[in-house]
Design a protein around this motif. Structure first.
Motif, PDB file in Angstrom:
ATOM      1  N   LEU A  99       0.871  -1.174   0.000  1.00  0.00           N
ATOM      2  CA  LEU A  99       0.000   0.000   0.000  1.00  0.00           C
ATOM      3  C   LEU A  99       0.904   1.219   0.000  1.00  0.00           C
ATOM      4  O   LEU A  99       1.716   1.397   0.920  1.00  0.00           O
ATOM      5  CB  LEU A  99      -0.911   0.023   1.226  1.00  0.00           C
ATOM      6  CG  LEU A  99      -1.629   1.356   1.492  1.00  0.00           C
ATOM      7  CD1 LEU A  99      -2.634   1.660   0.384  1.00  0.00           C
ATOM      8  CD2 LEU A  99      -2.313   1.355   2.851  1.00  0.00           C
ATOM      9  N   SER A 100       0.796   2.055  -1.017  1.00  0.00           N
ATOM     10  CA  SER A 100       1.604   3.262  -1.147  1.00  0.00           C
ATOM     11  C   SER A 100       0.695   4.474  -0.990  1.00  0.00           C
ATOM     12  O   SER A 100      -0.386   4.525  -1.580  1.00  0.00           O
ATOM     13  CB  SER A 100       2.286   3.277  -2.522  1.00  0.00           C
ATOM     14  OG  SER A 100       2.970   4.489  -2.741  1.00  0.00           O
ATOM     15  N   ILE A 101       1.146   5.459  -0.203  1.00  0.00           N
ATOM     16  CA  ILE A 101       0.325   6.651   0.044  1.00  0.00           C
ATOM     17  C   ILE A 101       1.142   7.899  -0.283  1.00  0.00           C
ATOM     18  O   ILE A 101       2.226   8.109   0.261  1.00  0.00           O
ATOM     19  CB  ILE A 101      -0.159   6.714   1.503  1.00  0.00           C
ATOM     20  CG1 ILE A 101      -0.895   5.420   1.883  1.00  0.00           C
ATOM     21  CG2 ILE A 101      -1.075   7.916   1.707  1.00  0.00           C
ATOM     22  CD1 ILE A 101      -1.387   5.387   3.310  1.00  0.00           C
ATOM     23  N   SER A 102       0.604   8.733  -1.169  1.00  0.00           N
ATOM     24  CA  SER A 102       1.281   9.966  -1.551  1.00  0.00           C
ATOM     25  C   SER A 102       0.809  11.118  -0.665  1.00  0.00           C
ATOM     26  O   SER A 102      -0.156  10.995   0.080  1.00  0.00           O
ATOM     27  CB  SER A 102       1.003  10.302  -3.021  1.00  0.00           C
ATOM     28  OG  SER A 102      -0.210  11.018  -3.166  1.00  0.00           O
ATOM     29  N   THR A 103       1.496  12.238  -0.799  1.00  0.00           N
ATOM     30  CA  THR A 103       1.103  13.442  -0.060  1.00  0.00           C
ATOM     31  C   THR A 103       0.313  14.402  -0.942  1.00  0.00           C
ATOM     32  O   THR A 103       0.192  15.588  -0.633  1.00  0.00           O
ATOM     33  CB  THR A 103       2.339  14.159   0.516  1.00  0.00           C
ATOM     34  OG1 THR A 103       3.277  14.401  -0.538  1.00  0.00           O
ATOM     35  CG2 THR A 103       3.001  13.329   1.597  1.00  0.00           C
TER      36      THR A 103
END
Length: 381
Positions: free
Chosen positions: A251-255
């Motif tokens: 799971l990748s989360i950007s800003t």
């Protein structure tokens, strides 16, 4: 859809991008995930982060409540971004003012440079306020080593990895480093790093903060200089520790999508060949406030180009390696309607991030967030 996640063999990476105060977006999304899928984050094998994402990843590996992490971004901006002693040097400011007065008839270009000379000479913020804010959030775990975060025989270990750039090693070169407690890595001694030293090393953004002196690796700078999105580094390092690619999920989360660019109107306004170093640091013409859905050139275009472009590249690479979006990989990427600088902790900026998260996660059957939640509920018990 791929086969379900098997906790006996598969390893989950939760990867958090850099982005300064926009770490609030990541923290709020993690909080939303935890409230909707209470068992998901507990299945994380590797918390991976860069810069502000590194701070969040370290806090999660330390067992800090997500509400405390959210509070760090919502409430402590004025402490984190403490104006540097260099910028507050009255004698230096007076010398520059004298030079400006003595050259009152000089061209507007010379006046422009003198107006910004302090910002070119000085780091904008001291890192003492940032360090204190992180220590307040981490409590006693701030002085724990990375290795000590994982018990000798854990039933469900949660490892951590953060990126930093060592500015000069024994061979007189700069080196991208992963500070991690992952097992079975050759020549990795970074597990003895204190949590606070890891947090400060990964988040020492050039021009914003001074380099941070790591006790072992010397001066270090923000890992965003090579991997603002830590996904590919986390993936390949986990493989190096012995986990097969087919057993890795992420799971990748950007800003947030920043809408930053260098529009033709600015470049054509002068001449492309005129764009030397100064224009990559301080553009000479831009709206003082970003306008929704309009191109905006940030105050440090070179830094934004580094951070945003590498994040997009890592997203592409991870998706290709892990079976595409909604295969063994998903990425949450909130669309922002106007840029939010990494040091903008103003009330309107905080509210804009909160609103963006609310809009992104509102109930829907077709939204990106709905598909991410379906991915979690379908694959993770």
């Amino acid at each position: 859809m791929t086969a379900q996640f098997n906790p006996a063999t598969d390893k989950l990476i939760v990867s958090c991008d850099g982005g300064g105060i926009r770490g609030l977006i990541v923290a709020l999304l993690l909080q939303q995930i935890d409230s909707s899928n209470a068992n998901f984050l507990g299945q994380t094998y590797l918390h991976a982060g860069t810069s502000t994402g590194g701070i969040i990843s370290l806090a999660m590996a330390c067992g800090i409540d997500l509400a405390e992490i959210v509070n760090l971004y919502q409430d402590d901006g004025d402490q984190i971004f403490t104006t540097s002693a260099c910028l507050g040097n009255n004698q230096l400011a007076a010398d520059i003012a004298s030079a400006k007065a003595a050259n009152a008839s000089a061209s507007s270009w010379w006046t422009y440079i003198l107006d910004h000379i302090m910002e070119l000479l000085c780091a904008w913020y001291d890192n003492t306020g940032l360090q204190q804010a992180i220590q307040n959030t981490l409590g006693s775990t701030a002085t724990a080593t990375l290795n000590s975060l994982v018990p000798a025989a854990p039933a469900a270990p949660q490892y951590v990895l953060v990126n930093t750039l060592q500015l000069c090693d024994s061979n007189n070169t700069w080196v991208p480093l992963q500070l991690t407690n992952l097992p079975n890595l050759q020549n990795n001694n970074s597990g003895t790093t204190l949590v606070i030293d890891a947090a400060m090393s990964t988040s020492a953004a050039p021009m914003y903060f001074p380099p941070y002196q790591h006790p072992t690796y010397g001066y270090c700078a923000d890992g965003g200089l090579f991997a603002n999105n830590p996904g590919t580094i986390a993936l390949t390092t986990l493989m190096a520790s012995g986990v097969p690619l087919e057993n890795i999920w992420m799971l990748s989360i950007s800003t947030g999508n920043m809408l930053d660019c260098y529009p033709p109107s600015l470049i054509n306004g002068l001449w492309a060949g005129f764009y030397g170093p100064l224009f990559w640091v301080f553009p000479t013409s831009q709206p003082l406030d970003a306008v929704a859905n309009q191109p905006y050139t940030p105050s440090l275009p070179l830094m934004s180009a580094f951070f945003d472009a590498t994040s997009q590249l890592d997203d592409f690479q991870c998706a290709q390696l892990l079976g595409g979006q909604y295969g063994r990989y998903v990425r949450a990427h909130i669309p922002l309607t106007a840029p939010i600088a990494l040091n903008d902790y103003s009330g309107p900026a905080i509210q804009a991030m909160q609103d963006a998260v609310t809009n992104y996660t509102k109930p829907s059957t077709t939204s990106e967030w709905a598909l991410i939640e379906k991915w979690i509920s379908s694959n993770f018990s």
